[in-house]
Design a protein around this motif. Structure first.
Motif, mmCIF file in Angstrom:
data_model
loop_
_atom_site.group_PDB
_atom_site.id
_atom_site.type_symbol
_atom_site.label_atom_id
_atom_site.label_comp_id
_atom_site.label_asym_id
_atom_site.label_seq_id
_atom_site.Cartn_x
_atom_site.Cartn_y
_atom_site.Cartn_z
ATOM 1 N N LYS A 25 0.829 -1.206 0.000
ATOM 2 C CA LYS A 25 0.000 0.000 0.000
ATOM 3 C C LYS A 25 0.862 1.255 0.000
ATOM 4 C CE LYS A 25 -4.257 1.749 2.007
ATOM 5 N NZ LYS A 25 -5.324 1.509 3.003
ATOM 6 N N SER A 26 1.944 1.220 0.765
ATOM 7 C CA SER A 26 2.853 2.370 0.789
ATOM 8 C C SER A 26 3.475 2.600 -0.586
ATOM 9 C CB SER A 26 3.943 2.129 1.833
ATOM 10 O OG SER A 26 4.900 3.166 1.819
ATOM 11 N N LYS A 27 3.886 1.513 -1.247
ATOM 12 C CA LYS A 27 4.466 1.646 -2.580
ATOM 13 C C LYS A 27 3.435 2.166 -3.586
ATOM 14 C CE LYS A 27 7.911 -2.043 -2.041
ATOM 15 N NZ LYS A 27 8.299 -3.421 -2.453
ATOM 16 N N ALA A 28 2.185 1.702 -3.459
ATOM 17 C CA ALA A 28 1.141 2.126 -4.387
ATOM 18 C C ALA A 28 0.860 3.624 -4.245
ATOM 19 C CB ALA A 28 -0.133 1.322 -4.141
ATOM 20 N N ARG A 29 0.800 4.113 -3.020
ATOM 21 C CA ARG A 29 0.553 5.541 -2.796
ATOM 22 C C ARG A 29 1.690 6.394 -3.371
ATOM 23 N NH1 ARG A 29 -1.593 5.235 3.495
ATOM 24 N NH2 ARG A 29 -3.775 4.727 3.011
ATOM 25 N N GLN A 30 2.912 5.936 -3.141
ATOM 26 C CA GLN A 30 4.052 6.689 -3.652
ATOM 27 C C GLN A 30 4.079 6.682 -5.169
ATOM 28 O OE1 GLN A 30 6.356 8.444 -1.725
ATOM 29 N NE2 GLN A 30 6.873 9.246 -3.751
ATOM 30 N N LEU A 31 3.755 5.522 -5.763
ATOM 31 C CA LEU A 31 3.752 5.428 -7.215
ATOM 32 C C LEU A 31 2.650 6.291 -7.824
ATOM 33 C CD1 LEU A 31 4.946 4.093 -9.726
ATOM 34 C CD2 LEU A 31 3.389 2.167 -9.368
ATOM 35 N N ALA A 32 1.480 6.291 -7.214
ATOM 36 C CA ALA A 32 0.378 7.114 -7.715
ATOM 37 C C ALA A 32 0.738 8.590 -7.662
ATOM 38 C CB ALA A 32 -0.891 6.834 -6.908
ATOM 39 N N GLY A 82 -7.181 4.174 -6.706
ATOM 40 C CA GLY A 82 -8.546 3.702 -6.527
ATOM 41 C C GLY A 82 -8.622 2.421 -5.721
ATOM 42 N N GLU A 83 -9.678 1.643 -5.974
ATOM 43 C CA GLU A 83 -9.917 0.433 -5.204
ATOM 44 C C GLU A 83 -9.038 -0.714 -5.700
ATOM 45 O OE1 GLU A 83 -13.260 0.818 -8.305
ATOM 46 O OE2 GLU A 83 -12.046 2.104 -7.000
ATOM 47 N N VAL A 84 -8.988 -1.766 -4.880
ATOM 48 C CA VAL A 84 -8.212 -2.961 -5.215
ATOM 49 C C VAL A 84 -8.981 -3.793 -6.243
ATOM 50 C CG1 VAL A 84 -7.251 -5.124 -4.337
ATOM 51 C CG2 VAL A 84 -7.053 -3.023 -2.987
ATOM 52 N N VAL A 85 -8.297 -4.163 -7.321
ATOM 53 C CA VAL A 85 -8.909 -4.979 -8.373
ATOM 54 C C VAL A 85 -8.649 -6.464 -8.124
ATOM 55 C CG1 VAL A 85 -8.928 -5.490 -10.846
ATOM 56 C CG2 VAL A 85 -8.729 -3.126 -10.045
ATOM 57 N N SER A 86 -7.441 -6.821 -7.723
ATOM 58 C CA SER A 86 -7.113 -8.221 -7.458
ATOM 59 C C SER A 86 -5.974 -8.292 -6.450
ATOM 60 C CB SER A 86 -6.729 -8.964 -8.745
ATOM 61 O OG SER A 86 -5.522 -8.448 -9.276
ATOM 62 N N VAL A 91 -0.672 -6.755 -5.347
ATOM 63 C CA VAL A 91 -1.960 -6.070 -5.293
ATOM 64 C C VAL A 91 -2.118 -5.216 -6.554
ATOM 65 C CG1 VAL A 91 -3.491 -4.574 -3.943
ATOM 66 C CG2 VAL A 91 -1.766 -5.970 -2.784
ATOM 67 N N VAL A 92 -3.250 -5.366 -7.240
ATOM 68 C CA VAL A 92 -3.558 -4.575 -8.426
ATOM 69 C C VAL A 92 -4.587 -3.517 -8.034
ATOM 70 C CG1 VAL A 92 -4.445 -4.585 -10.781
ATOM 71 C CG2 VAL A 92 -3.074 -6.516 -9.949
ATOM 72 N N TYR A 93 -4.228 -2.240 -8.261
ATOM 73 C CA TYR A 93 -5.103 -1.116 -7.923
ATOM 74 C C TYR A 93 -5.668 -0.487 -9.193
ATOM 75 C CZ TYR A 93 -3.252 -1.004 -3.123
ATOM 76 O OH TYR A 93 -2.908 -1.302 -1.829
ATOM 77 N N LYS A 94 -6.891 0.001 -9.104
ATOM 78 C CA LYS A 94 -7.448 0.824 -10.161
ATOM 79 C C LYS A 94 -6.971 2.257 -9.939
ATOM 80 C CE LYS A 94 -11.609 -0.029 -11.520
ATOM 81 N NZ LYS A 94 -13.095 -0.117 -11.613
ATOM 82 N N ILE A 95 -6.671 2.954 -11.028
ATOM 83 C CA ILE A 95 -6.210 4.333 -10.914
ATOM 84 C C ILE A 95 -7.079 5.240 -11.781
ATOM 85 C CG2 ILE A 95 -3.819 3.770 -10.335
ATOM 86 C CD1 ILE A 95 -3.102 4.191 -13.271
ATOM 87 N N TYR A 96 -7.174 6.509 -11.370
ATOM 88 C CA TYR A 96 -7.985 7.498 -12.074
ATOM 89 C C TYR A 96 -7.118 8.740 -12.309
ATOM 90 C CZ TYR A 96 -11.744 4.620 -10.158
ATOM 91 O OH TYR A 96 -12.554 3.574 -9.806
ATOM 92 N N SER A 97 -7.444 9.437 -13.387
ATOM 93 C CA SER A 97 -6.777 10.715 -13.623
ATOM 94 C C SER A 97 -7.366 11.746 -12.677
ATOM 95 C CB SER A 97 -6.954 11.155 -15.072
ATOM 96 O OG SER A 97 -8.320 11.390 -15.344
ATOM 97 N N ASN A 98 -6.598 12.782 -12.393
ATOM 98 C CA ASN A 98 -7.078 13.813 -11.486
ATOM 99 C C ASN A 98 -8.311 14.518 -12.032
ATOM 100 O OD1 ASN A 98 -5.153 13.606 -9.354
ATOM 101 N ND2 ASN A 98 -3.618 14.502 -10.722
#
Length: 284
Positions: free
Chosen positions: A211-218, A226-230, A274-281
């Motif tokens: 989760k920490s890596k995902a936030r930093q990458l986003a 966004g939400e977790v896909v898988s 963990v696969v996250y969904k992402i959205y543009s700002n």
């Protein structure tokens, strides 16, 4: 006799009322027509809605002709967690192997060594479920060019795998081979009896890492997480740390077992993806 007016013209007789059955038929025909008109109106409404939906879908298809289908935007991150636990169980193998030309005598000799040894293990608090025997009997042969294959005797081997939960009893267990004359002793291995709690702790660490890596990458990509896909996980190979130190008396195992033992520890490693969904700002 027909009635006549004073000027001798005949008087018309009054018309009789129409029969009641004819009136009922007329009412029934009128009701049927109304029902048919209502049904036709309903069918017309549904047909209009169907045609409207069909036209709208065709327009949507036409709008996207030549355009690539919009894909879901995601990214995947990996996380790792590592937890170290102290070893709480020891395992060793103690046994006796002997031969005799008489298989019954070979078995009896073996029993005289292993039966009292097994009894002593139980007296030390080793439970039945922590004792596992491996008993074998097989013939042994000698071979010479002159006489060919000759039976030397029958070998009887009885090895007992001992699980020691009370580590303060390790020294006492290892002293038994010399006490009862057992001639087969394996090394001493330490491990953790139940690693489920350690796996849970390692999993939580791995998820927090992901989760920490995902936030930093986003943040670096300028997108909204966004939400977790898988989600998937795996347990990495855990290498147990065997005893780090083991000192024996001068006369070896026969002199009473080791005088100092370090039980060591063991690592449990968990990995997650963990696969996250992402959205543009702009779209968020």
């Amino acid at each position: 006799m027909a009635l006549r007016k004073m000027d001798n013209t005949p008087v018309e007789a009054p018309m009789a009322n129409p029969p009641q059955s004819q009136m009922i038929n007329k009412d029934h025909e009128s009701f049927t027509k109304k029902i048919l008109m209502v049904l036709m109106a309903v069918v017309l409404v549904y047909l209009t809605l169907f045609l409207g939906t069909l036209m709208r879908n065709n327009l949507k298809k036409y709008r996207f002709i030549g355009q690539a289908e919009q894909m879901e935007r995601t990214f995947a991150v990996n996380g790792v967690g590592k937890v170290t636990g102290k070893n709480d169980v020891a395992e060793t193998t103690i046994g006796f192997s002997n031969t005799d030309k008489d298989v019954a005598k070979a078995q009896e000799t073996n029993r005289k060594v292993m039966d009292p040894l097994l009894k002593e293990l139980k007296s030390l608090g080793i439970g039945e479920n922590d004792l596992q025997s491996n008993y074998t009997i097989y013939p042994e042969y000698d071979y010479t060019p002159e006489r060919g294959q000759q039976l030397r005797g029958f070998r009887v081997t009885n090895n007992i795998i001992v699980k020691i939960r009370d580590l303060t009893k390790v020294t006492a267990v290892l002293a038994l081979p010399s006490k009862f004359g057992a001639n087969e002793v394996s090394g001493l291995n330490f491990t953790i009896d139940d690693t489920e709690n350690l796996r849970n702790d390692a999993r939580l660490e791995a998820l927090a890492d992901a989760k920490s890596k995902a936030r930093q990458l986003a943040e670096n990509l300028g997108v909204v997480l966004g939400e977790v896909v898988s989600y998937s996980e795996y347990e990495a190979t855990a290498y147990p740390y065997s005893m780090n130190q083991m000192t024996f008396a001068k006369e070896g195992v026969g002199g009473g077992g080791p005088t100092e033992i370090a039980t060591g520890s063991r690592e449990v490693n968990m990995g997650v993806t963990v696969v996250y969904k992402i959205y543009s700002n702009q779209s968020w």
